[in-house]
Motif scaffolding. Structure first.
Motif, PDB file in Angstrom:
ATOM      1  N   LEU A 152       5.824 -29.583   3.243  1.00 34.92           N
ATOM      2  CA  LEU A 152       5.810 -30.612   4.280  1.00 34.92           C
ATOM      3  C   LEU A 152       6.784 -30.186   5.376  1.00 34.92           C
ATOM      4  O   LEU A 152       7.974 -30.063   5.130  1.00 34.92           O
ATOM      5  CB  LEU A 152       6.235 -31.961   3.697  1.00 34.92           C
ATOM      6  CG  LEU A 152       5.133 -32.836   3.111  1.00 34.92           C
ATOM      7  CD1 LEU A 152       5.718 -34.150   2.633  1.00 34.92           C
ATOM      8  CD2 LEU A 152       4.042 -33.090   4.115  1.00 34.92           C
ATOM      9  N   SER A 153       6.259 -29.955   6.572  1.00 34.84           N
ATOM     10  CA  SER A 153       7.121 -29.474   7.651  1.00 34.84           C
ATOM     11  C   SER A 153       7.030 -30.352   8.893  1.00 34.84           C
ATOM     12  O   SER A 153       7.394 -29.928   9.975  1.00 34.84           O
ATOM     13  CB  SER A 153       6.726 -28.034   8.012  1.00 34.84           C
ATOM     14  OG  SER A 153       5.357 -27.953   8.378  1.00 34.84           O
ATOM     15  N   ASP A 154       6.536 -31.574   8.734  1.00 33.70           N
ATOM     16  CA  ASP A 154       6.375 -32.460   9.879  1.00 33.70           C
ATOM     17  C   ASP A 154       7.744 -33.016  10.288  1.00 33.70           C
ATOM     18  O   ASP A 154       8.427 -33.656   9.509  1.00 33.70           O
ATOM     19  CB  ASP A 154       5.419 -33.609   9.520  1.00 33.70           C
ATOM     20  CG  ASP A 154       4.818 -34.265  10.749  1.00 33.70           C
ATOM     21  OD1 ASP A 154       5.487 -34.268  11.801  1.00 33.70           O
ATOM     22  OD2 ASP A 154       3.676 -34.747  10.661  1.00 33.70           O
ATOM     23  N   ASN A 155       8.116 -32.760  11.539  1.00 35.34           N
ATOM     24  CA  ASN A 155       9.399 -33.229  12.050  1.00 35.34           C
ATOM     25  C   ASN A 155       9.266 -34.450  12.950  1.00 35.34           C
ATOM     26  O   ASN A 155      10.218 -34.854  13.599  1.00 35.34           O
ATOM     27  CB  ASN A 155      10.098 -32.099  12.824  1.00 35.34           C
ATOM     28  CG  ASN A 155      10.485 -30.938  11.921  1.00 35.34           C
ATOM     29  OD1 ASN A 155      10.990 -31.142  10.824  1.00 35.34           O
ATOM     30  ND2 ASN A 155      10.240 -29.730  12.385  1.00 35.34           N
ATOM     31  N   GLY A 156       8.067 -35.034  12.985  1.00 30.21           N
ATOM     32  CA  GLY A 156       7.858 -36.248  13.759  1.00 30.21           C
ATOM     33  C   GLY A 156       7.727 -35.987  15.244  1.00 30.21           C
ATOM     34  O   GLY A 156       7.409 -34.871  15.659  1.00 30.21           O
ATOM     35  N   PRO A 157       8.005 -36.988  16.100  1.00 26.78           N
ATOM     36  CA  PRO A 157       8.554 -38.301  15.758  1.00 26.78           C
ATOM     37  C   PRO A 157       7.599 -39.120  14.892  1.00 26.78           C
ATOM     38  O   PRO A 157       6.391 -38.887  14.892  1.00 26.78           O
ATOM     39  CB  PRO A 157       8.779 -38.957  17.132  1.00 26.78           C
ATOM     40  CG  PRO A 157       7.791 -38.290  18.027  1.00 26.78           C
ATOM     41  CD  PRO A 157       7.698 -36.878  17.533  1.00 26.78           C
ATOM     42  N   PHE A 158       8.165 -40.107  14.171  1.00 29.69           N
ATOM     43  CA  PHE A 158       7.388 -40.924  13.251  1.00 29.69           C
ATOM     44  C   PHE A 158       7.347 -42.375  13.725  1.00 29.69           C
ATOM     45  O   PHE A 158       8.262 -42.852  14.412  1.00 29.69           O
ATOM     46  CB  PHE A 158       7.997 -40.861  11.851  1.00 29.69           C
ATOM     47  CG  PHE A 158       8.014 -39.477  11.259  1.00 29.69           C
ATOM     48  CD1 PHE A 158       6.833 -38.788  11.046  1.00 29.69           C
ATOM     49  CD2 PHE A 158       9.214 -38.863  10.927  1.00 29.69           C
ATOM     50  CE1 PHE A 158       6.834 -37.504  10.497  1.00 29.69           C
ATOM     51  CE2 PHE A 158       9.232 -37.589  10.381  1.00 29.69           C
ATOM     52  CZ  PHE A 158       8.040 -36.919  10.171  1.00 29.69           C
ATOM     53  N   TYR A 159       6.258 -43.050  13.304  1.00 26.91           N
ATOM     54  CA  TYR A 159       6.032 -44.417  13.771  1.00 26.91           C
ATOM     55  C   TYR A 159       5.601 -45.313  12.604  1.00 26.91           C
ATOM     56  O   TYR A 159       4.996 -44.857  11.633  1.00 26.91           O
ATOM     57  CB  TYR A 159       4.935 -44.443  14.842  1.00 26.91           C
ATOM     58  CG  TYR A 159       5.165 -43.460  15.963  1.00 26.91           C
ATOM     59  CD1 TYR A 159       5.966 -43.794  17.051  1.00 26.91           C
ATOM     60  CD2 TYR A 159       4.584 -42.188  15.930  1.00 26.91           C
ATOM     61  CE1 TYR A 159       6.183 -42.896  18.082  1.00 26.91           C
ATOM     62  CE2 TYR A 159       4.803 -41.282  16.955  1.00 26.91           C
ATOM     63  CZ  TYR A 159       5.598 -41.637  18.028  1.00 26.91           C
ATOM     64  OH  TYR A 159       5.811 -40.739  19.045  1.00 26.91           O
ATOM     65  N   HIS A 160       5.904 -46.598  12.749  1.00 26.73           N
ATOM     66  CA  HIS A 160       5.472 -47.601  11.776  1.00 26.73           C
ATOM     67  C   HIS A 160       4.940 -48.802  12.542  1.00 26.73           C
ATOM     68  O   HIS A 160       5.632 -49.346  13.413  1.00 26.73           O
ATOM     69  CB  HIS A 160       6.642 -48.026  10.883  1.00 26.73           C
ATOM     70  CG  HIS A 160       6.294 -49.084   9.881  1.00 26.73           C
ATOM     71  ND1 HIS A 160       5.753 -48.796   8.650  1.00 26.73           N
ATOM     72  CD2 HIS A 160       6.402 -50.439   9.942  1.00 26.73           C
ATOM     73  CE1 HIS A 160       5.535 -49.924   7.982  1.00 26.73           C
ATOM     74  NE2 HIS A 160       5.920 -50.939   8.750  1.00 26.73           N
ATOM     75  N   GLY A 161       3.712 -49.202  12.230  1.00 29.31           N
ATOM     76  CA  GLY A 161       3.094 -50.327  12.911  1.00 29.31           C
ATOM     77  C   GLY A 161       3.164 -51.601  12.091  1.00 29.31           C
ATOM     78  O   GLY A 161       2.909 -51.583  10.879  1.00 29.31           O
TER      79      GLY A 161
END
Length: 248
Positions: A119-128
């Motif tokens: 897993l190499s996802d560095n975002g940015p991340f979101y939550h709805g």
């Protein structure tokens, strides 16, 4: 490349999967081939080829389409497809194994193993959500599912696609306005098994889950809204989701 559930090729693949669920493989393959013929970019060709692959009855044909799928995945080579590499190489390895080509089988089995758990996802991340929250607040697991309130969730879910978080906000229970927060995981996270490899190869929606809190660090107000008709279709799908199908 951002995953779009309203993309015409994606819709054709979903319709084909519906025929698969009805045990109508000929109708499914017809739609998958239509998706392949109508695909105009690498991501669409990658998706369509993936589904055509699994309807090939002869091993050489299956190998050809599996390699075609991998070819487009390698051309894309971003986080929308990287989660699929283990299964793509594994499919190719099994084809070579069935053909008696053990050297190429071994090579592809090793490639499949090398891509696992990366897993190499560095975002940015979101939550709805529809909850009214502030920067610095923590989102935690342990609450009822948005879709089945009696199911207490052991994880908190988030995505790297702002439009996906916007859809989650629109579908969330409650009367508050739709909110999409920028979040930071405070611990380790994993691919969301409720979507990864369930319908589409890998994790093209870049959906994740964690048992650690998510810290709110900001909010966005601009994302692609679904039409009322599209939201109704999503609500109908979720209403038909058996709570036993939720991987918690």
């Amino acid at each position: 490349m951002e995953f779009d559930p309203n993309n015409n090729v994606v819709k054709l693949c979903l319709q084909g999967m519906a025929f698969e669920g009805q045990n109508k493989p000929e109708e499914a393959l017809r739609l998958f081939l239509q998706a392949w013929n109508e695909a105009t970019n690498d991501f669409e060709k990658y998706l369509a080829a993936h589904y055509v692959t699994r309807h090939q009855k002869k091993v050489p044909d299956k190998l050809h389409w599996a390699q075609t799928t991998l070819q487009f995945a390698l051309k894309i080579n971003d986080l929308s497809v990287k989660g699929a590499f283990p299964s793509l190489y594994l499919n190719i390895a099994k084809c070579y194994e069935d053909l008696g080509d053990l050297d190429n089988a071994k090579k592809n089995f090793e490639l499949a193993e090398s891509f696992k758990d990366k897993l190499s996802d560095n975002g940015p991340f979101y939550h709805g959500t529809r909850a009214d929250l502030n920067v610095g607040d923590l989102l935690t697991a342990g609450f009822g599912s948005n879709y089945h309130h009696e199911v207490i969730m052991n994880h908190i879910y988030f995505t790297a696609l702002v439009n996906g978080a916007g859809l989650a906000a629109a579908l969330a229970k409650g009367d508050g306005r739709e909110r999409v927060y920028i979040v930071e995981p405070t611990g380790s996270f994993e691919n969301d098994p409720n979507v990864t490899d369930k319908k589409f190869p890998g994790n093209p929606t870049r959906s994740y889950r964690t048992q650690a809190p998510l810290k709110i660090v900001g909010e966005v107000t601009d994302w692609v809204r679904q039409t009322p008709e599209q939201l109704q279709q999503w609500r109908e799908k979720l209403a038909n989701l058996n709570k036993a199908e939720i991987i918690n």
